[in-house]
Design an enzyme around this catalytic site. Sequence first.
Site, PDB file in Angstrom:
ATOM      1  CD  GLU A  56       5.637   6.427 -33.910  1.00 22.48           C
ATOM      2  OE1 GLU A  56       6.368   6.930 -33.054  1.00 22.48           O
ATOM      3  OE2 GLU A  56       6.032   6.171 -35.065  1.00 22.48           O
ATOM      4  CG  ASP A 227      14.311   3.608 -34.711  1.00 14.08           C
ATOM      5  OD1 ASP A 227      14.512   3.377 -33.499  1.00 14.08           O
ATOM      6  OD2 ASP A 227      13.697   2.846 -35.459  1.00 14.08           O
TER       7      ASP A 227
END
Lengths: 345, 345
Positions: A56, A227
């Site tokens: 990411e 998460d």
Amino acid sequence: MTTFLSAHDVCRIVREIGFERFWRRLVDCLEQDFARWDSFDLTPRMASHSPKGVIELMPIADAETFGFKYVNGHPANPALGLQTVVAFGALADVATGYPLLLADLTLATAFRTAATSVLAARLLARPESRTMAVIGAGAQSEFQASAFKTVLGVDRLRIFDPDPEAVRKFVRNLARHGLEIERCANAPEAVIGADIVTTITADKRKATILSGNMVGAGVHVNAVGGDCPGKTELSRELLLRSKVFVEFAPQTRIEGEIQQLAADHPVTELWEVVAGRKPGRRRATETTVFDSVGFALEDFSVMRLLRELAEEMGAGQEIALVAAPSDPKDLFGLIHARQRDAELA
Amino acid sequence: MTTFLSAHDVCRIVREIGFERFWRRLVDCLEQDFARWDSFDLTPRMASHSPKGVIELMPIADAETFGFKYVNGHPANPALGLQTVVAFGALADVATGYPLLLADLTLATAFRTAATSVLAARLLARPESRTMAVIGAGAQSEFQASAFKTVLGVDRLRIFDPDPEAVRKFVRNLARHGLEIERCANAPEAVIGADIVTTITADKRKATILSGNMVGAGVHVNAVGGDCPGKTELSRELLLRSKVFVEFAPQTRIEGEIQQLAADHPVTELWEVVAGRKPGRRRATETTVFDSVGFALEDFSVMRLLRELAEEMGAGQEIALVAAPSDPKDLFGLIHARQRDAELA
């Protein structure tokens, strides 16, 4: 020139300033930045998925500084002797676009995650909280323990992890941190008498580490492990009877515990409490949940602190991360003019 | 450990291997990567705009390697003695998420832009082309000249820039590159007799550097300067009577010359020609336009070449860009165990 802080430098900075001052300054930075939430340009993270994991890029900017973090998530890495998550990032000057700081953020991500938990708990846990259950003794666990002890005086821990080696590492690493640590046989035993319950398990699935029955009135749940989509730790029932606080609702509805709830389930964003716009804990009997997933603002805060500390201590090294010809229109001249090497050094 | 190539190292690599071999290997890398276009995961760039400029993150990945580039665009920078554009980037292992290479891409961006122009011109210009008009003598101009000379044998240049100092720099930098350079008084004079016309002007507005009348039959136009909304160099008429080639149509329709045309105006993507799926130039009398805006795939190609060359030459340095504890679950132990410093070095 750009200041580069290697993993080595980040360790040295924390050791030199000491945990006590480092945690306090980091929580202060986070508090300042959450309080000025509106001054940030919040862009969704960019994710590149593969069969083995995800990579990411998380960008964020205020009017003066742009920041981004590169971070991965590869659950099978530990079997290869590698970490599940590594990270690095940069700060740049919005006015010129030139990079100012490049830093390892593997450690910094662990620091900012724990410091954000502390910032939330300071607003959400009962003020007299001293006992914390810690479910999961992975890489993040000692960071949570150290931060809660230093900033909030939480000095009694009840630890559980199915892996006894992980628990030994937890106890060993925290030996000189002034903590009273009780090893527990399972999660229900760990939560007994806890004012705060921190869940930081690693399983990538919809687990129920905490059921509704296990958590009593007045407890603050610091839910750190859930998460990403498909990875949760709390039961739906527990969420429904608690007051839920999140970092950034659009992101947490996808990645956090509340992916289990309706898309319009009411939640409060942490910055609203920090900025005094909404209340945190309202009654001693309320159950509160901080549904932590990690947000780019937190990386920004820890990077700006690292930059400040590097400057104060003279840490890190200056590197030629980008070419700097003396005549900005003469980039080509850099290459074959040997005598100009000095301009790049 | 991650290999770091500073601006200094990138210069040294190019000098050591020599322009001749560097350009050929870079065009080869680009050709290979454009030919396997379908194997890339193409994500749109992320842009953070401010009054002074823009900062972008450009990610791309194939099944083995993830890459991204940080790049800015600040038109007022040269007045401060700074470059309009600087860049750096990284390659990472898709299987583990660990970073492999970190490099200055300021020079590499200039290289890959020129090499992509050459790749396009090899397919689109008449094979006997030897004369190129170059409109604009900014930072990119010598890279174009050097690449076209080396790979395509284009050895006669007709240069125009309103700034005589920029032209002097152009001539000086290319003095030992075996080129015959004619200085021209204006753009219409420069294009006389040119087989290829390269436009690389810097004005951020809809300019008409080339009108329809100025470009004769059989010319290949290498339009490099128009690369963002509101910045173009070619007249609409010229585009309408030419066959237009682009890198990635969705991006070029926003950023390139063809922002002046209808959203469904037919264009050919360069990779389709490289892969042999569509024809390039079909007739000697055709006017072709390569509407170059710069694409993440090109950064990927130049980064993988730099990584190869760094390995071959032993260039660059190994840096601790991310923390590497020997026990991946024991990140905390890195900080206060002084004796473990060695693991990070």
